[in-house]
Motif scaffolding. Sequence first.
Motif, PDB file in Angstrom:
ATOM      1  N   THR A 276      37.151  28.397 111.034  1.00 42.59           N
ATOM      2  CA  THR A 276      36.931  27.930 111.350  1.00 42.59           C
ATOM      3  C   THR A 276      37.252  26.947 112.901  1.00 42.59           C
TER       4      THR A 276
ATOM      5  N   TRP B  87      30.275  32.934 110.820  1.00 43.27           N
ATOM      6  CA  TRP B  87      30.019  33.766 108.911  1.00 43.27           C
ATOM      7  C   TRP B  87      30.883  34.914 109.097  1.00 43.27           C
TER       8      TRP B  87
ATOM      9  N   PHE C 247      34.539  23.446 103.804  1.00 39.38           N
ATOM     10  CA  PHE C 247      33.555  24.135 104.001  1.00 39.38           C
ATOM     11  C   PHE C 247      34.461  25.828 103.970  1.00 39.38           C
TER      12      PHE C 247
ATOM     13  N   THR D 248      29.259  20.511 101.645  1.00 43.19           N
ATOM     14  CA  THR D 248      29.716  20.849 103.104  1.00 43.19           C
ATOM     15  C   THR D 248      29.283  21.579 103.668  1.00 43.19           C
ATOM     16  N   TRP D 249      27.857  22.181 103.623  1.00 38.87           N
ATOM     17  CA  TRP D 249      27.026  23.173 104.195  1.00 38.87           C
ATOM     18  C   TRP D 249      27.019  22.613 105.446  1.00 38.87           C
ATOM     19  N   PRO D 250      27.645  23.691 107.153  1.00 36.27           N
ATOM     20  CA  PRO D 250      27.586  23.262 108.216  1.00 36.27           C
ATOM     21  C   PRO D 250      25.811  23.148 108.632  1.00 36.27           C
ATOM     22  N   THR D 251      25.740  21.761 109.500  1.00 34.99           N
ATOM     23  CA  THR D 251      24.437  21.410 109.969  1.00 34.99           C
ATOM     24  C   THR D 251      24.367  21.252 111.112  1.00 34.99           C
ATOM     25  N   GLN D 252      25.508  22.279 112.036  1.00 37.15           N
ATOM     26  CA  GLN D 252      24.932  22.277 113.239  1.00 37.15           C
ATOM     27  C   GLN D 252      25.776  23.745 113.343  1.00 37.15           C
TER      28      GLN D 252
ATOM     29  N   VAL E 259      26.550  26.955 114.655  1.00 40.63           N
ATOM     30  CA  VAL E 259      27.679  28.054 113.642  1.00 40.63           C
ATOM     31  C   VAL E 259      27.224  29.420 114.612  1.00 40.63           C
TER      32      VAL E 259
ATOM     33  N   GLN F 226      34.559  25.147 114.855  1.00 40.59           N
ATOM     34  CA  GLN F 226      32.991  25.920 114.308  1.00 40.59           C
ATOM     35  C   GLN F 226      33.028  25.306 112.482  1.00 40.59           C
ATOM     36  N   LEU F 227      32.802  26.426 111.385  1.00 40.38           N
ATOM     37  CA  LEU F 227      32.854  26.340 110.380  1.00 40.38           C
ATOM     38  C   LEU F 227      34.368  24.577 109.559  1.00 40.38           C
ATOM     39  N   SER F 228      33.774  24.223 109.375  1.00 42.48           N
ATOM     40  CA  SER F 228      35.167  23.155 108.697  1.00 42.48           C
ATOM     41  C   SER F 228      35.254  23.491 107.772  1.00 42.48           C
TER      42      SER F 228
END
Length: 315
Positions: A34, A224, A46, A213-217, A219, A41-43
Amino acid sequence: MKGGLMSDETRGLLLGLLGVAVFGLTLPMTRLATGSADAPQLSPWFVTWARAAIAGLLSIAYLGLTRSPWPQRAHRGPLALAALGNVLGFPLLLGWALRHVTASHAAVFIALLPLATAATAAWLMHQRARIGFWLFAGLGSALVVAFSLLRAHQMGHGFGFTWADTLLVGAVLAAALGYVGGTQVTPALGAERVISWVCALALPITLPGALLTWPTQAVSAGAWIGLAYVAVFSMWAGFFAWFRGLALGGALRVSQLQLIQPFIAIVVAVPLLGESLETLTLVFALAVVASVFLGRRFGGAPSATTPRPTAKATP
């Protein structure tokens, strides 16, 4: 040990230790996934959906290979409670909290989970715990509150309970509810199948949730890796070692290994996340763990109208 072969008790302890080590990395790995408020990082949304979706796909494969029968109608309520607490509530609340506090800080709160689970079982499963248990449960809770107040004061927020600490309390309560729900159907389904069915039945929600909710920015690779760990090990495979260890080595003896779990999280967070070993955190972690140990030792086995819940570690 006969003929050079390892006894069931020794194998149970080793498997239990493996399970606790796996779960001990959950906090730092979640923080890695996160990120922090300053470097997200990741929501957490998500991470919550994705870790359960990956575990759900693995669970379908396991249930198919073992030709596991479908849960009966009476099992659906407890499985739904387990999914609500362990698939959604715990990881989501933990993920948001770890955006604002360190993994070491969170470990002090999560150390209270065994007592919270027993207290929830006493409430929902109509178990009567002895007065000693409740005294030490109250002591452990008071220690966690005191730790939160002192940490807030150190950070210049005055003596107050922070929002992140409220989320951690919610995470502990959610996990405890989920554990009790899973415990109610463990005798009928088997421990490994319970976690697999919980993850598999949640797939119609978790898989679309992960895709939406897949990240768009961009990461980092570390985020991961953190997600992969909590999905494959914390959410699923760790329970196989833990449950098998409890069965072989005895729940009473093997469950005591949970007491080292917060310290694994605190120590691992140092090289993995660059966190520092703070005296206040170590002292309160030790005090909370001691209250858990004494609550088990002097609280006695609960007198219950239903079977006592199987001990579980933090997912």
